[in-house]
Design a protein around this motif. Structure first.
Motif, PDB file in Angstrom:
ATOM      1  N   ALA A  34       0.838  -1.208   0.000  1.00  0.00           N
ATOM      2  CA  ALA A  34       0.000   0.000   0.000  1.00  0.00           C
ATOM      3  C   ALA A  34       0.871   1.254   0.000  1.00  0.00           C
ATOM      4  N   VAL A  35       1.967   1.216   0.758  1.00  0.00           N
ATOM      5  CA  VAL A  35       2.897   2.354   0.804  1.00  0.00           C
ATOM      6  C   VAL A  35       3.573   2.538  -0.558  1.00  0.00           C
ATOM      7  N   LEU A  36       4.023   1.422  -1.148  1.00  0.00           N
ATOM      8  CA  LEU A  36       4.666   1.493  -2.464  1.00  0.00           C
ATOM      9  C   LEU A  36       3.716   2.063  -3.514  1.00  0.00           C
ATOM     10  N   LEU A  37       2.475   1.605  -3.491  1.00  0.00           N
ATOM     11  CA  LEU A  37       1.483   2.091  -4.449  1.00  0.00           C
ATOM     12  C   LEU A  37       1.192   3.578  -4.242  1.00  0.00           C
ATOM     13  N   THR A  38       1.080   3.983  -2.976  1.00  0.00           N
ATOM     14  CA  THR A  38       0.802   5.393  -2.677  1.00  0.00           C
ATOM     15  C   THR A  38       1.977   6.269  -3.101  1.00  0.00           C
ATOM     16  N   ASN A  39       3.194   5.786  -2.835  1.00  0.00           N
ATOM     17  CA  ASN A  39       4.378   6.555  -3.238  1.00  0.00           C
ATOM     18  C   ASN A  39       4.492   6.628  -4.759  1.00  0.00           C
ATOM     19  N   ARG A  40       4.174   5.513  -5.435  1.00  0.00           N
ATOM     20  CA  ARG A  40       4.216   5.541  -6.897  1.00  0.00           C
ATOM     21  C   ARG A  40       3.150   6.490  -7.430  1.00  0.00           C
ATOM     22  N   ALA A  41       1.992   6.515  -6.767  1.00  0.00           N
ATOM     23  CA  ALA A  41       0.937   7.455  -7.163  1.00  0.00           C
ATOM     24  C   ALA A  41       1.437   8.889  -7.049  1.00  0.00           C
ATOM     25  N   ALA A  42       2.208   9.168  -5.993  1.00  0.00           N
ATOM     26  CA  ALA A  42       2.750  10.519  -5.815  1.00  0.00           C
ATOM     27  C   ALA A  42       3.720  10.866  -6.942  1.00  0.00           C
ATOM     28  N   ALA A  43       4.564   9.905  -7.316  1.00  0.00           N
ATOM     29  CA  ALA A  43       5.508  10.141  -8.419  1.00  0.00           C
ATOM     30  C   ALA A  43       4.749  10.354  -9.730  1.00  0.00           C
ATOM     31  N   GLY A  48       2.429  14.333 -13.821  1.00  0.00           N
ATOM     32  CA  GLY A  48       1.218  14.738 -14.537  1.00  0.00           C
ATOM     33  C   GLY A  48       0.393  13.584 -15.043  1.00  0.00           C
ATOM     34  N   ASN A  49       0.745  12.348 -14.636  1.00  0.00           N
ATOM     35  CA  ASN A  49       0.002  11.163 -15.083  1.00  0.00           C
ATOM     36  C   ASN A  49      -1.122  10.885 -14.082  1.00  0.00           C
ATOM     37  N   TYR A  50      -2.150  11.727 -14.096  1.00  0.00           N
ATOM     38  CA  TYR A  50      -3.157  11.709 -13.040  1.00  0.00           C
ATOM     39  C   TYR A  50      -4.014  10.450 -13.034  1.00  0.00           C
ATOM     40  N   ARG A  51      -4.333   9.929 -14.203  1.00  0.00           N
ATOM     41  CA  ARG A  51      -5.163   8.714 -14.225  1.00  0.00           C
ATOM     42  C   ARG A  51      -4.388   7.531 -13.638  1.00  0.00           C
ATOM     43  N   SER A  52      -3.120   7.389 -14.027  1.00  0.00           N
ATOM     44  CA  SER A  52      -2.294   6.309 -13.494  1.00  0.00           C
ATOM     45  C   SER A  52      -2.105   6.475 -11.992  1.00  0.00           C
ATOM     46  N   ALA A  53      -1.916   7.717 -11.555  1.00  0.00           N
ATOM     47  CA  ALA A  53      -1.763   7.985 -10.126  1.00  0.00           C
ATOM     48  C   ALA A  53      -3.031   7.598  -9.371  1.00  0.00           C
ATOM     49  N   LEU A  54      -4.188   7.921  -9.961  1.00  0.00           N
ATOM     50  CA  LEU A  54      -5.462   7.584  -9.320  1.00  0.00           C
ATOM     51  C   LEU A  54      -5.623   6.068  -9.192  1.00  0.00           C
ATOM     52  N   ASN A  55      -5.266   5.341 -10.238  1.00  0.00           N
ATOM     53  CA  ASN A  55      -5.394   3.886 -10.187  1.00  0.00           C
ATOM     54  C   ASN A  55      -4.519   3.287  -9.089  1.00  0.00           C
ATOM     55  N   ASP A  56      -3.311   3.845  -8.908  1.00  0.00           N
ATOM     56  CA  ASP A  56      -2.446   3.364  -7.821  1.00  0.00           C
ATOM     57  C   ASP A  56      -3.060   3.679  -6.463  1.00  0.00           C
ATOM     58  N   ALA A  57      -3.651   4.859  -6.338  1.00  0.00           N
ATOM     59  CA  ALA A  57      -4.290   5.229  -5.070  1.00  0.00           C
ATOM     60  C   ALA A  57      -5.472   4.306  -4.758  1.00  0.00           C
ATOM     61  N   ILE A  58      -6.228   3.955  -5.806  1.00  0.00           N
ATOM     62  CA  ILE A  58      -7.363   3.031  -5.637  1.00  0.00           C
ATOM     63  C   ILE A  58      -6.873   1.673  -5.147  1.00  0.00           C
ATOM     64  N   GLN A  59      -5.804   1.171  -5.771  1.00  0.00           N
ATOM     65  CA  GLN A  59      -5.256  -0.130  -5.377  1.00  0.00           C
ATOM     66  C   GLN A  59      -4.713  -0.079  -3.952  1.00  0.00           C
ATOM     67  N   ALA A  60      -4.057   1.023  -3.590  1.00  0.00           N
ATOM     68  CA  ALA A  60      -3.513   1.166  -2.237  1.00  0.00           C
ATOM     69  C   ALA A  60      -4.640   1.174  -1.204  1.00  0.00           C
ATOM     70  N   LYS A  61      -5.731   1.867  -1.540  1.00  0.00           N
ATOM     71  CA  LYS A  61      -6.865   1.949  -0.611  1.00  0.00           C
ATOM     72  C   LYS A  61      -7.541   0.600  -0.435  1.00  0.00           C
ATOM     73  N   LYS A  62      -7.526  -0.217  -1.496  1.00  0.00           N
ATOM     74  CA  LYS A  62      -8.096  -1.559  -1.381  1.00  0.00           C
ATOM     75  C   LYS A  62      -7.279  -2.406  -0.410  1.00  0.00           C
ATOM     76  N   LEU A  63      -5.953  -2.253  -0.464  1.00  0.00           N
ATOM     77  CA  LEU A  63      -5.074  -3.016   0.425  1.00  0.00           C
ATOM     78  C   LEU A  63      -5.159  -2.512   1.863  1.00  0.00           C
ATOM     79  N   LYS A  64      -5.307  -1.198   2.017  1.00  0.00           N
ATOM     80  CA  LYS A  64      -5.370  -0.599   3.356  1.00  0.00           C
ATOM     81  C   LYS A  64      -6.395   0.536   3.334  1.00  0.00           C
ATOM     82  N   PRO A  65      -7.658   0.225   3.623  1.00  0.00           N
ATOM     83  CA  PRO A  65      -8.739   1.212   3.518  1.00  0.00           C
ATOM     84  C   PRO A  65      -8.556   2.465   4.376  1.00  0.00           C
TER      85      PRO A  65
END
Length: 304
Positions: A34-43, A48-65
């Protein structure tokens, strides 16, 4: 840790690669993933890759709501994508965890204001705005010539400044802030990364990827961009392996199908591909859709 070091140095491309490598190790620790996904979302967000960042945030939230950083990042992505209703929902979800989180309180108020002002436009775009977009570019021609890339500069009302540097493309007139200041840049390894515009004519939607490495394949980007179905895809047709890509030869009024397994450089080197305003553009359709059949009717299409 390597990703974090790159992130501190604002080298977001390398940070993204490091976080991705960490995820590929499949450690089995949901919290670490979840941390890796959230950090990748930040990168991704900083690139400027907002859709990809959002998808990582969604996956991170699924792992740790309850992962507040993932919720904040997801809300920020929705704001950039002009999805104000979704941004409000994410803010409210985060405020249930921490009612005093300043970023969420401020974002919630801003999203509410923009929604009430009637600017809830999703990422809809009048395609004519792309043609009106004024590009400013000065290109290191040797870098493009050795790659056999053909660049077409659209005329600007402003005088061009002369420089030996690589193209610095200003897209301030574009519909979304995500494109502001987008430019082609030279990586440390001597490779080029391009801003790339994806158009979805059936839904009048767009995606804008600020840093598409020339050796990256289109399918790899599609797998990340469509890891979660976009809100406008009500029929659930836009799946990574159910998409067809094309570019348009405007001079001849012909369409060319793009192999998703090809890299960006392979497409840019096509004899009939001309990069306009410093931003490669690709059209995306769902396979065998009634819309695409109608869209291509009467047009000369070069299929794979």
């Amino acid at each position: 840790n390597e990703g974090n070091e790159y992130f501190k140095e604002k080298d977001y491309g390398r940070a993204l690669a490091a976080y991705s490598e960490g995820l590929r190790r499949r450690c089995g620790d949901a919290e670490l993933d979840a941390v890796l996904l959230t950090n990748r979302a930040a990168a991704q967000f900083h690139l400027g890759n907002y859709r990809s960042a959002l998808n990582d945030a969604i996956q991170a939230k699924k792992l740790k709501p309850t992962h507040l950083k993932a919720i904040i990042r997801g809300a920020l992505c929705h704001m950039e994508l002009k999805n104000f209703v979704e941004a409000i929902a994410w803010c409210e979800e985060g405020l249930q965890i921490d009612s005093k989180e300043k970023k969420l309180v401020e974002m919630r108020a801003k999203a509410d204001k923009l929604k009430l002002e009637g600017t809830f436009l999703g990422t809809q775009t009048d395609f004519s705005s792309r043609r009106k977009c004024q590009g400013r570019a000065v290109v290191g021609s040797d870098l493009l010539c050795e790659r056999n890339i053909k660049l077409v500069l659209e005329p600007s009302d402003e005088e061009e400044e002369v420089s030996d540097g690589l193209a610095e493309i200003s897209l301030d007139g574009f519909h979304s802030g995500s494109a502001t200041g987008a430019k082609v840049h030279l990586d440390a390894d001597g490779s080029l990364s391009w801003p790339v515009l994806f158009l979805y004519p059936e839904h009048e939607q767009t995606d804008f990827t600020v840093a598409f490495h020339e050796s990256s394949r289109f399918i790899d980007h599609l797998m990340v961009m469509f890891a979660e179905l976009p809100p406008w895809d009500l029929e659930k047709k836009y799946l990574p392996n159910n998409l067809e890509l094309y570019f348009e030869d405007e001079e001849r009024e012909e369409m060319y199908e793009v192999n998703p397994e090809h890299t960006l450089l392979q497409v840019l080197q096509h004899e009939r591909y001309f990069v306009k305003a410093g931003t490669p553009t690709v059209l995306v359709f769902a396979k065998r859709s009634p819309f695409s059949k109608k869209y291509f009717s009467g047009k000369k299409v070069h299929r794979l």
